[in-house]
Scaffold this motif. Structure first.
Motif, PDB file in Angstrom:
ATOM      1  N   LEU A 188       0.836  -1.197   0.000  1.00  0.00           N
ATOM      2  CA  LEU A 188       0.000   0.000   0.000  1.00  0.00           C
ATOM      3  C   LEU A 188       0.872   1.250   0.000  1.00  0.00           C
ATOM      4  CD1 LEU A 188      -3.148   0.098   0.326  1.00  0.00           C
ATOM      5  CD2 LEU A 188      -2.722   0.824   2.659  1.00  0.00           C
ATOM      6  N   LEU A 189       1.991   1.144   0.704  1.00  0.00           N
ATOM      7  CA  LEU A 189       2.913   2.266   0.813  1.00  0.00           C
ATOM      8  C   LEU A 189       3.929   2.286  -0.321  1.00  0.00           C
ATOM      9  CD1 LEU A 189       3.700   2.173   4.615  1.00  0.00           C
ATOM     10  CD2 LEU A 189       2.686   4.076   3.394  1.00  0.00           C
ATOM     11  N   GLY A 190       3.886   1.238  -1.136  1.00  0.00           N
ATOM     12  CA  GLY A 190       4.885   1.159  -2.190  1.00  0.00           C
ATOM     13  C   GLY A 190       6.272   0.918  -1.629  1.00  0.00           C
ATOM     14  N   CYS A 191       6.305   0.248  -0.489  1.00  0.00           N
ATOM     15  CA  CYS A 191       7.583   0.004   0.177  1.00  0.00           C
ATOM     16  C   CYS A 191       8.009  -1.429  -0.102  1.00  0.00           C
ATOM     17  CB  CYS A 191       7.413   0.245   1.674  1.00  0.00           C
ATOM     18  SG  CYS A 191       8.887  -0.033   2.616  1.00  0.00           S
ATOM     19  N   ARG A 192       9.246  -1.601  -0.557  1.00  0.00           N
ATOM     20  CA  ARG A 192       9.645  -2.926  -1.026  1.00  0.00           C
ATOM     21  C   ARG A 192      10.369  -3.755   0.026  1.00  0.00           C
ATOM     22  NH1 ARG A 192      10.778  -0.283  -6.279  1.00  0.00           N
ATOM     23  NH2 ARG A 192      12.710   0.310  -5.278  1.00  0.00           N
ATOM     24  N   VAL A 193      10.343  -3.310   1.257  1.00  0.00           N
ATOM     25  CA  VAL A 193      11.039  -4.051   2.316  1.00  0.00           C
ATOM     26  C   VAL A 193      10.413  -5.427   2.507  1.00  0.00           C
ATOM     27  CG1 VAL A 193      11.523  -4.070   4.779  1.00  0.00           C
ATOM     28  CG2 VAL A 193      11.677  -1.941   3.508  1.00  0.00           C
ATOM     29  N   ASP A 194      11.244  -6.423   2.746  1.00  0.00           N
ATOM     30  CA  ASP A 194      10.777  -7.782   2.987  1.00  0.00           C
ATOM     31  C   ASP A 194      10.150  -7.874   4.375  1.00  0.00           C
ATOM     32  OD1 ASP A 194      10.357 -10.444   3.234  1.00  0.00           O
ATOM     33  OD2 ASP A 194      12.446 -11.060   2.930  1.00  0.00           O
ATOM     34  N   ALA A 195       9.001  -8.540   4.465  1.00  0.00           N
ATOM     35  CA  ALA A 195       8.308  -8.653   5.756  1.00  0.00           C
ATOM     36  C   ALA A 195       9.115  -9.469   6.757  1.00  0.00           C
ATOM     37  CB  ALA A 195       6.928  -9.275   5.554  1.00  0.00           C
ATOM     38  N   ASN A 196      10.021 -10.301   6.248  1.00  0.00           N
ATOM     39  CA  ASN A 196      10.815 -11.135   7.148  1.00  0.00           C
ATOM     40  C   ASN A 196      12.166 -10.519   7.495  1.00  0.00           C
ATOM     41  OD1 ASN A 196       8.976 -13.257   7.366  1.00  0.00           O
ATOM     42  ND2 ASN A 196       9.574 -13.983   5.335  1.00  0.00           N
ATOM     43  N   ALA A 197      12.441  -9.340   6.934  1.00  0.00           N
ATOM     44  CA  ALA A 197      13.746  -8.718   7.187  1.00  0.00           C
ATOM     45  C   ALA A 197      13.836  -8.279   8.641  1.00  0.00           C
ATOM     46  CB  ALA A 197      13.935  -7.523   6.262  1.00  0.00           C
ATOM     47  N   LEU A 198      15.043  -8.379   9.179  1.00  0.00           N
ATOM     48  CA  LEU A 198      15.246  -7.900  10.542  1.00  0.00           C
ATOM     49  C   LEU A 198      15.296  -6.373  10.531  1.00  0.00           C
ATOM     50  CD1 LEU A 198      17.951 -10.234  12.113  1.00  0.00           C
ATOM     51  CD2 LEU A 198      15.557 -10.000  12.759  1.00  0.00           C
ATOM     52  N   ILE A 199      14.730  -5.765  11.568  1.00  0.00           N
ATOM     53  CA  ILE A 199      14.738  -4.306  11.665  1.00  0.00           C
ATOM     54  C   ILE A 199      16.176  -3.788  11.597  1.00  0.00           C
ATOM     55  CG2 ILE A 199      14.269  -2.357  13.191  1.00  0.00           C
ATOM     56  CD1 ILE A 199      11.745  -3.509  11.996  1.00  0.00           C
ATOM     57  N   SER A 200      17.100  -4.521  12.238  1.00  0.00           N
ATOM     58  CA  SER A 200      18.478  -4.033  12.289  1.00  0.00           C
ATOM     59  C   SER A 200      19.117  -3.968  10.907  1.00  0.00           C
ATOM     60  CB  SER A 200      19.311  -4.926  13.214  1.00  0.00           C
ATOM     61  OG  SER A 200      19.213  -6.262  12.788  1.00  0.00           O
ATOM     62  N   SER A 201      18.547  -4.672   9.934  1.00  0.00           N
ATOM     63  CA  SER A 201      19.151  -4.672   8.604  1.00  0.00           C
ATOM     64  C   SER A 201      18.604  -3.544   7.737  1.00  0.00           C
ATOM     65  CB  SER A 201      18.886  -6.018   7.920  1.00  0.00           C
ATOM     66  OG  SER A 201      17.524  -6.123   7.570  1.00  0.00           O
ATOM     67  N   LEU A 202      17.642  -2.761   8.245  1.00  0.00           N
ATOM     68  CA  LEU A 202      17.002  -1.736   7.423  1.00  0.00           C
ATOM     69  C   LEU A 202      17.759  -0.418   7.494  1.00  0.00           C
ATOM     70  CD1 LEU A 202      13.240  -2.297   8.297  1.00  0.00           C
ATOM     71  CD2 LEU A 202      14.621  -3.409   6.573  1.00  0.00           C
ATOM     72  N   SER A 203      17.609   0.380   6.433  1.00  0.00           N
ATOM     73  CA  SER A 203      18.153   1.732   6.476  1.00  0.00           C
ATOM     74  C   SER A 203      17.214   2.589   7.324  1.00  0.00           C
ATOM     75  CB  SER A 203      18.243   2.304   5.071  1.00  0.00           C
ATOM     76  OG  SER A 203      16.954   2.642   4.615  1.00  0.00           O
ATOM     77  N   ILE A 204      17.708   3.769   7.671  1.00  0.00           N
ATOM     78  CA  ILE A 204      16.893   4.636   8.520  1.00  0.00           C
ATOM     79  C   ILE A 204      15.571   4.986   7.835  1.00  0.00           C
ATOM     80  CG2 ILE A 204      16.795   6.908   9.586  1.00  0.00           C
ATOM     81  CD1 ILE A 204      19.755   6.647  10.140  1.00  0.00           C
ATOM     82  N   ALA A 205      15.634   5.229   6.520  1.00  0.00           N
ATOM     83  CA  ALA A 205      14.419   5.575   5.790  1.00  0.00           C
ATOM     84  C   ALA A 205      13.434   4.416   5.813  1.00  0.00           C
ATOM     85  CB  ALA A 205      14.768   5.939   4.359  1.00  0.00           C
ATOM     86  N   GLU A 206      13.980   3.212   5.670  1.00  0.00           N
ATOM     87  CA  GLU A 206      13.101   2.041   5.684  1.00  0.00           C
ATOM     88  C   GLU A 206      12.459   1.857   7.051  1.00  0.00           C
ATOM     89  OE1 GLU A 206      15.196  -0.752   2.282  1.00  0.00           O
ATOM     90  OE2 GLU A 206      16.063  -0.687   4.285  1.00  0.00           O
ATOM     91  N   LYS A 207      13.230   2.127   8.097  1.00  0.00           N
ATOM     92  CA  LYS A 207      12.658   2.038   9.440  1.00  0.00           C
ATOM     93  C   LYS A 207      11.500   3.019   9.579  1.00  0.00           C
ATOM     94  CE  LYS A 207      16.812   0.584  11.834  1.00  0.00           C
ATOM     95  NZ  LYS A 207      17.880   0.973  12.737  1.00  0.00           N
ATOM     96  N   GLN A 208      11.735   4.214   9.024  1.00  0.00           N
ATOM     97  CA  GLN A 208      10.684   5.222   9.071  1.00  0.00           C
ATOM     98  C   GLN A 208       9.429   4.697   8.368  1.00  0.00           C
ATOM     99  OE1 GLN A 208      11.592   8.915   9.978  1.00  0.00           O
ATOM    100  NE2 GLN A 208       9.490   8.570  10.554  1.00  0.00           N
ATOM    101  N   MET A 209       9.622   4.035   7.243  1.00  0.00           N
ATOM    102  CA  MET A 209       8.485   3.486   6.515  1.00  0.00           C
ATOM    103  C   MET A 209       7.786   2.420   7.339  1.00  0.00           C
ATOM    104  SD  MET A 209       8.537   5.377   4.123  1.00  0.00           S
ATOM    105  CE  MET A 209       7.317   5.146   2.941  1.00  0.00           C
ATOM    106  N   VAL A 210       8.570   1.601   8.030  1.00  0.00           N
ATOM    107  CA  VAL A 210       7.968   0.560   8.861  1.00  0.00           C
ATOM    108  C   VAL A 210       7.127   1.206   9.969  1.00  0.00           C
ATOM    109  CG1 VAL A 210       8.454  -1.300  10.494  1.00  0.00           C
ATOM    110  CG2 VAL A 210       9.742  -1.141   8.370  1.00  0.00           C
ATOM    111  N   GLU A 211       7.640   2.286  10.539  1.00  0.00           N
ATOM    112  CA  GLU A 211       6.866   3.001  11.551  1.00  0.00           C
ATOM    113  C   GLU A 211       5.536   3.467  10.974  1.00  0.00           C
ATOM    114  OE1 GLU A 211       6.935   3.724  14.628  1.00  0.00           O
ATOM    115  OE2 GLU A 211       8.969   3.687  15.427  1.00  0.00           O
ATOM    116  N   ILE A 212       5.604   3.979   9.751  1.00  0.00           N
ATOM    117  CA  ILE A 212       4.380   4.473   9.137  1.00  0.00           C
ATOM    118  C   ILE A 212       3.442   3.308   8.817  1.00  0.00           C
ATOM    119  CG2 ILE A 212       3.467   5.633   7.088  1.00  0.00           C
ATOM    120  CD1 ILE A 212       6.087   7.325   7.180  1.00  0.00           C
TER     121      ILE A 212
END
Lengths: 336, 508
Positions: free
Chosen positions: B135-159
């Motif tokens: 829905l957000l157009g975010c391509r992060v894997d649902a199984n990815a560990l939070i620690s492996s995400l970039s700061i922007a991706e973390k922000q997207m996860v928060e959203i």
């Protein structure tokens, strides 16, 4: 502008009574409470003789706990102190029994220097393993705790190590049983060690570095502080304090065994925590530590003098005290 | 996202005459605020203006001292500690609330895990996570560990977390502070998409250009009072800034003074490499302000830490006034007159639980000690000087750093670094998360230091800052210095061209 200044005035006034650090006061309040309880339980308790006795007996733990205050303030932990006492004391007695120096005074002096060096070396070992070896202090000192204890057992071959030279014994006795200007030597030494430690912790560059490292080691590193050196020196200070405790311990019994100093690490850490030092580092209170050590001994004394709790429960009581102290500390933090 | 309540323009959340005091100090004075369905509403003001307090009150984390809150026109008392999420009111904190060891899906459902027969229904939770991320157009894997995400991706996860809770009102406190321009654009696209679906946003930011670009309306607070609410379209950056500070912004940036071309070169960095930084060379003259621009993650901080001795160099030379600096030795660099001011004032700059004095003198205790013994009077005098010099305004001199405003913390950090009396100062993100008024002050401090003959390196992600302050700008990209701009070349477009890899300087 004048309005602004007024508000500055009023806030600074209000702070004076509201911002008294409860954690710094709490141990002394607890001590006062205990003295009252003790006086109710047994009228002999409050006598100067009994209290001086208690203070004398808490000397070992108090002095070790002063060292532990440095280690804990720097954000580390030393579990090996009890074993270290046994090890250093055994080494010292064996040295005096070896008879390498004939003159008893000279021998004793050499033995004192030897014990201090041994304590410092044990502390240095702990410090280097934690910092250079980058091992959690809990694990590193758990390891050395086993090592020092094991070496003691091996030195004593499972039995006791006893000081044999009667001349040295006679010469050394006053170090524990004597008094200076009416003050028992152990109490004088507690006060001296604590005073020196307080100056180091509160008034020197090194003390400030200890607190900074314990509070946030990243900030310390970015401020150009040699973090590992500060931590290692704290362990060495702990070793020196153990050595001083040993210097008092040896003349008292003149003998050590594999069980010397068992669970002293628990008591030392309890004294530090009861005294208001934060276990996660960054705030050291040397005088609070002494107060904590005194409280621990006092609780034992009250249990002895009263009839309703068995003195065999002293260990359980001390364990309970550290938990209660942590709970109190945390609730005080929340309020502030 | 309840379709019945999505009526464009209807007021979702309203604050009426909200006042708030903390231990006798009033921080909000009868503030009004209304948020309509499907709008992005900017909340602006200097540090200490009361923005954060208002946000906390509107999300239930604080209760107002007086006044009322209306949700869909009905007075409500918001439940505390984030329980207002159940009402669709979600706050995305400045500091992320994500556990590093969890996966994206686990984070999204943290605290409201879905179970089947008492066992976690991972399949459903993963699928649902995927749906929200798509829905957000975010391509992060649902199984990815939070620690492996970039700061922007973390922000997207928060959203995503906020949306998965059917948020109707989302508070975002400085969401772009840690994002690059690209990431910010991406975030804004998603926010606009959600707005179309009726979600309302409250956007707290210090970045005027972003506010103008993204928001529909602006509310400005000053000293705890409501100043103005107006459609963004009728405002410009200058007018918002004026509303915030309540005075004419004479000039945000002081006049530039360029050092003479034959001025002494004080710092020379020659082909320094670290794990990430490759072959970086540059030099700084006495009295110069050199800028370092580039995307987040382009290696600027790593390079500066290597120069300052906080990080070992794999190769390369750093010389200060002709003298070599040992690799990885902060002390040596400090002694030779180089100091690095971290961008992370909370985690690496200040002891948050200590007072101003302990913080100020930490890096320079030797100046206040004789044979290791500290002189409290000398330290107190230093604090007095620093407070005057850097205009650190606090009500109580014994306040711990944690309780100080961001602007005052930043001034204290600058003062702390300046206590070492460095000749070369590397300032990493000089004005992150502080208000316009303090920003202006810090720019003037920096300029004054340069006029004093000190050399300054400003690392910044805010392009206007680099352009406004520096006489030369280096641009980094993927660990390399790809451009060195001077004079008229220093423009936003030009920097962007280098930073985005469209252009690179000829190999020297």
């Amino acid at each position: 502008m004048s309005v602004n200044e007024e508000s500055i005035q009023s806030t600074s006034h209000r702070r004076t009574w509201r911002d008294v650090d409860l954690r710094a006061v709490a141990p002394f309040a607890a001590l006062a409470l205990l003295l009252i309880v003790g006086a109710i339980v047994n009228p002999n308790f409050i006598g100067l003789n009994n209290l001086a006795n208690v203070a004398t007996r808490c000397a070992f733990i108090a002095i070790i706990a002063v060292g532990a205050t440095f280690v804990i303030s720097a954000g580390d932990l030393d579990l090996s102190v009890g074993s270290m006492v046994a090890f250093v004391a055994s080494l010292m007695i064996l040295f005096m029994n070896s008879g390498v120096i004939a003159d008893p005074t000279l021998m004793l002096t050499a033995a004192v220097v030897f014990a201090v060096a041994a304590g410092a070396a044990c502390g240095l070992a702990n410090g280097l393993i934690t910092t250079v070896g980058r091992i959690e202090p809990f694990i590193a000192t758990l390891g050395t705790m086993g090592i020092y204890r094991g070496l003691t057992t091996w030195l004593s071959q499972g039995g006791a190590i006893t000081l044999r030279e009667p001349e040295i014994q006679e010469l050394y006795r006053p170090a524990y049983f004597g008094s200076i200007l009416g003050v028992p030597v152990p109490i004088a030494i507690i006060l001296a060690v604590t005073a020196v430690a307080a100056v180091i912790l509160y008034r020197t560059r090194y003390g400030r570095h200890v607190v900074a490292v314990g509070s946030n080691s990243d900030v310390a590193r970015y401020s150009g502080i040699a973090v590992n050196r500060v931590r290692t020196i704290a362990f060495v200070i702990q070793g020196l304090c153990v050595a001083i405790a040993v210097l008092l311990y040896v003349p008292r019994l003149g003998s050590t065994s594999a069980t010397t100093g068992i669970l002293w690490e628990l008591q030392a850490i309890t004294a530090v925590v009861v005294g208001g030092t934060a276990l996660k580092g960054g705030a050291g209170r040397v005088w609070g530590t002494i107060c904590g050590a005194f409280i621990l001994e006092l609780v034992g004394n009250i249990m002895l003098l009263s009839n309703f709790i068995s003195e065999y429960l002293i260990g359980a009581m001390q364990g309970a005290i550290i938990i209660i102290a942590m709970l109190v500390q945390r609730s005080l933090v929340r309020k502030s | 996202m309840n379709p019945e309540t999505v009526e464009a323009g209807s007021v979702v959340l309203e604050a009426r005459r909200i006042s708030k005091s903390f231990s006798g100090v009033q921080v909000l004075f009868s503030v009004n605020f209304e948020l309509r369905a499907g709008e992005i509403h900017a909340l602006m003001g200097e540090n200490g203006a009361g923005k954060s307090t208002l946000v906390k009150i509107l999300s239930g984390f604080e209760q107002p001292s007086s006044g009322e809150i209306l949700l869909d026109g009905n007075p409500v008392t918001l439940p505390p500690n984030g329980a207002a999420e159940a009402l669709g009111i979600v706050i995305i904190h400045q500091e992320f609330n994500l556990a590093e060891h969890l996966t994206v899906a686990e984070s999204l459902f943290l605290g409201r895990e879905v179970t089947r027969f008492g066992v976690l229904d991972r399949k459903y939770m993963r699928a649902e996570t995927r749906r929200v991320l798509d829905l957000l157009g975010c391509r992060v894997d649902a199984n990815a560990l939070i620690s492996s995400l970039s700061i922007a991706e973390k922000q997207m996860v928060e959203i995503a977390k906020a949306i998965s809770r059917d948020a109707r009102v989302v508070f975002m406190d400085e969401p772009t502070a840690v994002l690059s321009r690209e990431e910010t654009n991406f975030l804004f696209r998603q926010v606009r998409k959600l707005r179309e679906q009726g979600t309302s946003f409250v956007f707290v930011s210090h970045k005027l250009d972003e506010v103008l670009e993204l928001t529909d309306r602006v509310t400005v607070l000053r000293d705890g009072q409501w100043v103005k609410t107006a459609p963004t379209a009728i405002l410009d950056g200058e007018s918002i800034a004026q509303l915030m500070v309540g005075r004419e912004m004479s000039s945000l940036y002081p006049a530039k003074t360029e050092p003479d071309v034959d001025e002494e070169i004080v710092l020379r960095v020659e082909s320094v490499s670290t794990d990430y930084v490759k072959d970086a060379s540059f030099e700084v003259r006495k009295g110069e302000i050199l800028g370092f621009s580039g995307m987040i993650g382009s290696g600027r901080t790593e390079l500066m830490e290597a120069v300052a001795g906080l990080r070992s160099r794999l190769s390369g030379e750093v010389t200060i006034r002709g003298e070599a600096v040992t690799s990885g030795d902060v002390h040596a660099a400090n002694r030779q007159g180089l100091a690095y001011m971290t961008k992370d004032r909370k985690a690496k700059g200040l002891l948050l639980n200590s007072g101003m004095t302990a913080n100020l003198t930490l890096q320079s205790l030797g100046r206040h000690a004789r044979l290791g013994y500290l002189d409290p009077n000398s330290e107190a005098a230093a604090l007095e000087r620093a407070r005057r010099r850097f205009d650190i305004r606090v009500r109580d001199g014994n306040v711990v750093a944690r309780r100080m405003s961001g602007g005052n913390q930043q001034k204290l950090l600058l003062a702390k670094v300046m206590e070492t009396e460095p000749e070369i100062i590397i300032i990493d993100e000089p004005t992150r998360g502080i208000d316009v008024g303090t920003k202006q002050q810090i720019y003037h401090f920096i300029s004054a230091l340069a006029r004093d003959g000190r050399s300054i390196i400003v690392v910044s992600s805010e392009m206007p800052e680099v352009i406004g302050l520096c006489t030369r700008v280096a641009v980094m990209r993927e660990g390399r210095i790809v451009g060195m701009l001077e004079g008229d070349e220093i423009t936003e477009q030009e920097i962007m061209r280098y930073a985005a890899g469209l252009k690179r300087m000829a190999a020297a």
